[in-house]
Design an enzyme around this catalytic site. Structure first.
Site, PDB file in Angstrom:
ATOM      1  N   GLU A   1       0.865  -1.173   0.000  1.00 55.91           N
ATOM      2  CA  GLU A   1       0.000   0.000   0.000  1.00 55.91           C
ATOM      3  C   GLU A   1       0.904   1.227   0.000  1.00 55.91           C
ATOM      4  OE1 GLU A   1      -2.996  -0.194  -0.597  1.00 55.91           O
ATOM      5  OE2 GLU A   1      -3.518  -2.258  -0.091  1.00 55.91           O
TER       6      GLU A   1
ATOM      7  N   CYS B   1      -2.051   9.372   2.623  1.00 50.54           N
ATOM      8  CA  CYS B   1      -1.601   8.829   1.333  1.00 50.54           C
ATOM      9  C   CYS B   1      -2.583   9.117   0.202  1.00 50.54           C
ATOM     10  CB  CYS B   1      -1.343   7.324   1.443  1.00 50.54           C
ATOM     11  SG  CYS B   1      -2.776   6.348   1.942  1.00 50.54           S
TER      12      CYS B   1
END
Length: 479
Positions: free
Chosen positions: A225, A259
């Site tokens: 991720e 993010c």
């Protein structure tokens, strides 16, 4: 309230203890390699209770790690998201665990086939600093739901949160079920070199490459991720104030240290001034001041703070216009930055080359949507993409002609907390998915099971070949 425990040394920081802990978890897993539904539900409920009962302590720990972190940033981004994910897994687990029947063709009858979701074993989870609770316990929720054990490497940048989590975890799970690992980059390197049954990493793309290379040495499956530069696109007709209201929380939550935060905005060329003014007005209502404002989160450490200032200084030195939206940009001991718009950017500026990961927001003017699509496709595939438009054709044109890990239409970042949506990147922004059923699947092995009873006709296919049966089978099934 934090429960007292006899063993205060519950966070592993010694490299020599890593392999021993992995060995003990594997021994215990092998004793019960398919945890039943009741055990998994009990584990999830214990995890949820631990988070809910200690949410104030977690918020305080995260505040200490950041220097200052808004309590509501912690509740929204770490605590609420974690609890919602656990609740969803509890509600769906029985369905996920149920074997799934598969079709068996007439040639292989009589027989049955199904897929059994088998736990993988011991999961290694590497957690970043920006959402230390959600990004450690989110993967752990999926791992426990799938019947696994786990070791979690916390970031060295959030030591208070890591220590608290280790202490609390020890009150609900033994270390041979869930272990919390602290320590610096040397410990992290040793951690990712262990022969886990799956490694789950959240962090930067450069470090993700190192993790994947290390995992390849042991043929360990990985979920990465990562991040990247997630664009926001505003069409020519949408109300600018509406567009700003839909995306600004995603950019300001946790001081932009997310993010999936909007990294930069594509705006019709004749609406850039209007967009800048709207951003200023909305931001000043949210944060009348930044310094000495409890709602404004600090940049996590001095290194990240200096990096963000460096991006602005580099851009300004190369001709960009820097517009802080409510205060002048002055270095301060609280490490706080106002949301800052950057205009007149060029591709040679660092702010357009690196993931920003902070309250800095470039605005790129465009004349046609083809320019936007070509720009996105010429760069690495982003983790998220945001479209502000009510025009269905405009929306679908972008969705069908670009790649991104996920997307929102007339919103930003909230796809991450929709429990029934998979979350993950593509290309440089990551590989693999989790959340909800995808998380359960990620940490399970779909074991194919083919089953016959007393009757079988497979012997009819035995040699010697060339019989009438062989010829009939080939005639019927090779066509």
């Amino acid at each position: 309230m934090v429960n007292s425990i006899q063993d205060s040394h519950v966070e592993i920081t010694d490299i020599s203890q890593l392999q021993l802990t992995l060995n003990s978890q594997r021994v215990q897993f092998n004793k019960n390699p398919y945890a039943d539904y009741e055990t998994r539900i009990a584990d999830l409920k214990k995890l949820k209770k631990m988070v809910v009962d200690n949410q104030d302590a977690f918020a305080t720990a995260m505040g200490n790690d950041f220097g200052h972190r808004s309590v509501d940033d912690s509740r929204i981004g770490d605590i609420m998201t974690t609890v919602m994910g656990i609740n969803y897994s509890i509600s769906k687990l029985k369905k996920w665990m149920k074997p799934k029947s598969r079709h068996v063709g007439i040639l292989f009858q009589p027989a049955k086939a199904h897929v059994m979701m088998q736990p993988k074993g011991v999961i290694g989870i590497v957690t970043p600093w920006n959402y230390p609770l959600f990004l450690s316990l989110g993967p752990l929720t999926a791992a426990l739901a799938a019947g696994n054990r786990a070791m979690i490497k916390m970031s060295e940048y959030t030591p208070a949160t890591g220590k608290l989590l280790a202490e609390l975890m020890a009150t609900i799970f033994p270390q041979d079920k869930v272990a919390i690992v602290g320590g610096d980059i040397k410990v992290a390197s040793a951690f990712t070199s262990l022969k886990f049954d799956h490694i789950f990493f959240t962090g930067s793309t450069p470090v993700g490459k190192i993790v994947m290379k290390s995992a390849a040495e042991n043929l360990i499956p990985v979920t990465l991720e990562l991040g990247g530069k997630s664009p926001t696109i505003i069409d020519k007709d949408i109300n600018i104030d509406t567009a700003v209201a839909r995306m600004i929380l995603g950019k300001t939550l946790n001081a932009g240290q997310t993010c999936v935060a909007p990294d930069y905005i594509f705006c019709p060329r004749d609406r850039v001034d209007e967009l800048t003014e709207s951003l200023r007005n909305v931001y000043q209502k949210m944060f009348p001041t930044v310094r000495d404002n409890a709602d404004a989160t600090s940049v996590v450490n001095q290194g990240q703070y200096n990096r963000l200032h460096g991006l602005l200084e580099d851009a300004e030195g190369k001709g960009a216009k820097i517009i802080p939206l409510n205060e002048t940009i002055e270095k301060n001991s609280q490490r706080k930055l106002p949301l800052t718009v950057v205009l007149n950017t060029t591709d040679d500026m660092k702010v357009m080359q690196e993931e920003i990961f902070g309250p800095v927001l470039p605005i790129l003017p465009y004349d046609s949507i083809d320019e936007v699509i070509n720009y996105i496709n010429a760069n690495e595939r982003p983790l998220a993409l945001y479209i502000n438009s009510y025009d269905k054709k405009f929306q679908q044109n972008i969705l069908k002609h670009t790649h991104s890990g996920g997307a929102c239409i007339n919103d930003a970042t909230f796809h991450v907390v929709i429990d029934d949506l998979p979350f993950g990147g593509v290309g440089a922004s990551g590989m693999g998915n989790y959340h909800g059923e995808e998380g359960f699947t990620t940490f399970s092995h779909p074991k194919a099971v083919f089953s016959r009873g007393r009757i079988s006709f497979s012997h009819l296919l035995f040699p010697p070949f060339g019989t009438a049966i062989h010829k009939l089978v080939f005639k019927l099934f090779i066509r």
